[in-house]
Design an enzyme around this catalytic site. Structure first.
Site, PDB file in Angstrom:
ATOM      1  NE  ARG A   1      -4.035  -2.066   2.079  1.00  0.00           N
ATOM      2  CZ  ARG A   1      -5.103  -2.158   2.858  1.00  0.00           C
ATOM      3  NH1 ARG A   1      -5.321  -1.231   3.784  1.00  0.00           N
ATOM      4  NH2 ARG A   1      -5.950  -3.161   2.721  1.00  0.00           N
TER       5      ARG A   1
ATOM      6  CG  ASP B   1     -14.058   6.130   7.260  1.00  0.00           C
ATOM      7  OD1 ASP B   1     -14.699   5.085   7.464  1.00  0.00           O
ATOM      8  OD2 ASP B   1     -12.827   6.139   7.067  1.00  0.00           O
TER       9      ASP B   1
END
Length: 289
Positions: free
Chosen positions: A43, A145
């Site tokens: 990632r 979030d």
């Protein structure tokens, strides 16, 4: 053992992984297990490519020194945030939600504290609409979030048709508009549903949260598994004053809050409510509002 350029695009040493673990814990409270080393490499390698930096050490140096700016801190956090979700995930929660809100006459306030790409808050909204048999119930849903990328996706409200595969056809027809032409294969959430939800960026570890008042329902599902016990305890202690006397707190299937907070008691399968003492305190707070 480090990843060398012979086997990987970038060198990635154990010390780099430990630095990443420390930074994401400090930034977002996420505790990365030893087994996440490959995930972290794959990632963050994308961030090295995007920034043109050729080593993890240099990237982390520049990140910590502030040379990459706040936007890269955001990208770093987004990259390491897991966003597995689906519509009506952990389906046993939604009949309980419907039952809980159905008899309420005042505005219903719900906080979805880890909204990811939007499937959870839209599932909540659909449930409330069904409970009152209207697309415009007296309900406000705040969906938050830490990851700004998934929030943008959620606010857009467009999904591939396969995301609706497990949904009852009549429910899909009622709450989604099927795309045509170049939008074929996609579905958009109906605007009435979207209007029930306010999307906000929120880090549960932040000193202050951009929300206030008391909620009838808080969803915090499959979030606490990424935090250690001390962080869980701190977050739950901040939830308690935000709960109405009869509020429900929904947790994920593998999460148990009873060993973390003495303010909560089990109402049903991974559903919590305030214990008697804290319910009394919440009643006094509600009376002042």
């Amino acid at each position: 053992m480090p990843h060398t350029k012979g086997s990987k695009e970038f060198e990635f040493h154990a010390k780099d992984f430990e630095r990443v673990r420390g930074l994401i814990y400090k930034r977002a409270g996420i505790s990365l297990a030893d087994s996440k080393q490959e995930m972290v490499y794959s990632r963050l390698a994308r961030r090295l490519r995007a920034t043109g930096i050729e080593s993890f050490g240099k990237y982390l140096d520049d990140l910590e020194a502030g040379r990459l700016g706040e936007d890269e801190w955001e990208a770093f956090t987004n990259a390491l945030t897991t966003n597995l979700t689906s519509f009506f995930r952990e389906a046993h929660h939604f009949p309980l939600l419907a039952e809980h809100v159905r008899n309420k006459r005042e505005t219903i306030n719900i906080w979805c504290s880890a909204s990811s790409t939007g499937e959870e808050p839209y599932s909540i909204a659909m449930t409330v609409c069904e409970a009152f048999n209207t697309l415009t119930p007296n309900c406000n849903i705040i969906a938050t979030d830490i990851d700004t990328n998934v929030l943008a996706h959620a606010a857009n409200g467009v999904y591939t048709m396969d995301r609706l595969d497990k949904m009852a056809p009549e429910r899909a027809r009622r709450f989604f508009l099927r795309g045509k032409g170049d939008k074929a294969g996609y579905a958009r959430v109906r605007p009435e549903l979207r209007n029930l939800i306010t999307f906000k960026q929120l880090n549960l570890l932040a000193e202050s949260w951009p929300i206030s008042g008391q909620f009838d329902v808080i969803f915090c599902r499959n979030v606490m598994i990424y935090f250690d016990k001390a962080t869980q305890r701190k977050i739950l202690s901040r939830f308690v004053p935000l709960m109405k006397p009869d509020a429900l707190l929904f947790a994920g299937h593998s999460e148990n809050f009873l060993y973390v907070s003495d303010a909560l008691k089990l109402r049903g399968k991974t559903v919590y409510e305030l214990d008697d003492q804290h319910r009394g305190a919440a009643q006094k707070t509600a009376a002042r509002l």
